[in-house]
Write a protein that holds these residues in place. Structure first.
Motif, PDB file in Angstrom:
ATOM      1  N   GLY A  76       0.807  -1.214   0.000  1.00  0.00           N
ATOM      2  CA  GLY A  76       0.000   0.000   0.000  1.00  0.00           C
ATOM      3  C   GLY A  76       0.840   1.263   0.000  1.00  0.00           C
ATOM      4  N   ALA A  77       1.913   1.250   0.775  1.00  0.00           N
ATOM      5  CA  ALA A  77       2.793   2.425   0.823  1.00  0.00           C
ATOM      6  C   ALA A  77       3.492   2.629  -0.515  1.00  0.00           C
ATOM      7  CB  ALA A  77       3.822   2.246   1.935  1.00  0.00           C
ATOM      8  N   TYR A  79       2.295   1.774  -3.409  1.00  0.00           N
ATOM      9  CA  TYR A  79       1.278   2.321  -4.313  1.00  0.00           C
ATOM     10  C   TYR A  79       1.157   3.834  -4.125  1.00  0.00           C
ATOM     11  CZ  TYR A  79      -3.287   3.318  -6.377  1.00  0.00           C
ATOM     12  OH  TYR A  79      -4.308   3.870  -7.125  1.00  0.00           O
ATOM     13  N   ASP A  80       1.108   4.279  -2.878  1.00  0.00           N
ATOM     14  CA  ASP A  80       1.032   5.714  -2.602  1.00  0.00           C
ATOM     15  C   ASP A  80       2.260   6.438  -3.165  1.00  0.00           C
ATOM     16  OD1 ASP A  80      -1.359   5.347  -1.296  1.00  0.00           O
ATOM     17  OD2 ASP A  80      -0.475   5.327   0.711  1.00  0.00           O
ATOM     18  N   ASP A  81       3.430   5.812  -3.032  1.00  0.00           N
ATOM     19  CA  ASP A  81       4.648   6.404  -3.596  1.00  0.00           C
ATOM     20  C   ASP A  81       4.491   6.617  -5.096  1.00  0.00           C
ATOM     21  OD1 ASP A  81       5.829   6.208  -1.092  1.00  0.00           O
ATOM     22  OD2 ASP A  81       6.974   4.402  -1.565  1.00  0.00           O
ATOM     23  N   ARG A  83       1.719   6.825  -6.906  1.00  0.00           N
ATOM     24  CA  ARG A  83       0.676   7.798  -7.286  1.00  0.00           C
ATOM     25  C   ARG A  83       1.160   9.227  -7.122  1.00  0.00           C
ATOM     26  NH1 ARG A  83      -2.712   5.304 -10.557  1.00  0.00           N
ATOM     27  NH2 ARG A  83      -3.875   7.274 -10.498  1.00  0.00           N
ATOM     28  N   ALA A  84       2.065   9.439  -6.180  1.00  0.00           N
ATOM     29  CA  ALA A  84       2.618  10.783  -5.999  1.00  0.00           C
ATOM     30  C   ALA A  84       3.437  11.221  -7.217  1.00  0.00           C
ATOM     31  CB  ALA A  84       3.483  10.826  -4.744  1.00  0.00           C
ATOM     32  N   PRO A 119      -6.364   7.787  -5.528  1.00  0.00           N
ATOM     33  CA  PRO A 119      -6.475   9.093  -4.862  1.00  0.00           C
ATOM     34  C   PRO A 119      -6.365  10.208  -5.898  1.00  0.00           C
ATOM     35  CG  PRO A 119      -4.278   8.204  -4.562  1.00  0.00           C
ATOM     36  CD  PRO A 119      -5.074   7.121  -5.233  1.00  0.00           C
ATOM     37  N   ASP A 121      -4.241  12.564  -6.114  1.00  0.00           N
ATOM     38  CA  ASP A 121      -2.879  13.023  -6.383  1.00  0.00           C
ATOM     39  C   ASP A 121      -2.532  12.886  -7.859  1.00  0.00           C
ATOM     40  OD1 ASP A 121      -2.687  13.389  -3.687  1.00  0.00           O
ATOM     41  OD2 ASP A 121      -1.401  11.662  -3.307  1.00  0.00           O
ATOM     42  N   ALA A 142     -10.905   7.669  -4.850  1.00  0.00           N
ATOM     43  CA  ALA A 142     -10.897   6.654  -3.788  1.00  0.00           C
ATOM     44  C   ALA A 142     -12.298   6.094  -3.544  1.00  0.00           C
ATOM     45  CB  ALA A 142     -10.333   7.262  -2.494  1.00  0.00           C
TER      46      ALA A 142
END
Length: 233
Positions: A76-77, A79-81, A83-84, A119, A121, A142
């Motif tokens: 999950g982290a 993935y967030d990286d 998307r940024a 998200p 972003d 989301a």
């Protein structure tokens, strides 16, 4: 009330493997596994070629990570990286050819809604860059597909026909089909999927004319008419 067309984002409006390979690199970095990115990119290529059983490229990468025991929190982290980085050179995407003109014409016949599990972003910036932000009547981030899509579909169907457009049957199309709406399947699985779809094409651009025809027909139908199924492929 006009009909509604419900668009997915990744794999539908945003094309290219840039964000997915960024996701794979982020997992490699967070797990200190220098070989992970190469294995993941091979899996992405296998999905595109139709030789891997995955819903999309993200799913292909996630399966490899899970198989080697990568924790869900790390995935999950990562993935967030990724998307940024969306829209940058490290996670590049492009829109289908002629998207702005298509949406401009389509907006005269239907209510346009964007709904994505991702998200916000980077997405709002890309929509601005592509010149299509103002074409959408609503944008939802989301969402939590597939279940999270159901309220949006029910709300739209209460006022008229709906066409759901996306590249993942389970997330983007199945919730709409179950409620009686029409569907358009695009992307790598469009030719090999056995799922029923009102129309299908390798890219959204392949369906511009058919989607416009659907919208024109739906917008001119009596208010009591159900969603059209005359465009079955």
């Amino acid at each position: 009330m006009p009909p509604t067309i419900l668009f997915d984002f990744d794999g539908t409006l945003a094309l290219g493997d840039g964000p997915i390979t960024a996701f794979a690199r982020a997992i490699a970095e967070r797990t200190a596994d220098a070989s992970f990115a190469a294995r993941a990119e091979a899996a992405i290529a296998a999905f595109a070629a139709g030789t891997a059983d995955a819903r999309d490229g993200y799913d292909a990468v996630t399966r490899i990570a899970r198989d080697q025991g990568v924790d869900a929190v790390v995935i999950g982290a990562a993935y967030d990286d990724s998307r940024a980085l969306l829209g940058t050179d490290e996670a590049a995407v492009v829109s289908p050819d002629g998207l702005a003109d298509f949406l401009d014409t389509l907006s005269g016949h239907a209510r346009l809604v964007l709904a994505t599990n991702a998200p916000g972003d980077g997405i709002t910036e890309l929509l601005d860059t592509w010149g299509v932000t103002e074409r959408f009547d609503a944008v939802h981030f989301a969402v939590g597909k597939p279940a999270g899509l159901v309220p949006l579909i029910r709300e739209a169907l209460a006022t008229g026909p709906l066409l759901a457009v996306g590249d993942i049957v389970e997330n983007d199309l199945a919730p709409a089909a179950e409620l009686g709406a029409d569907t358009a399947l695009v992307g790598a699985t469009s030719e090999r999927s056995s799922a029923d779809a009102t129309m299908r094409g390798h890219s959204l651009a392949d369906l511009y004319d058919r989607i416009l025809d659907w919208a024109r027909t739906a917008s001119s139908a009596p208010a009591s008419s159900a969603s059209s199924s005359t465009l079955q492929s």
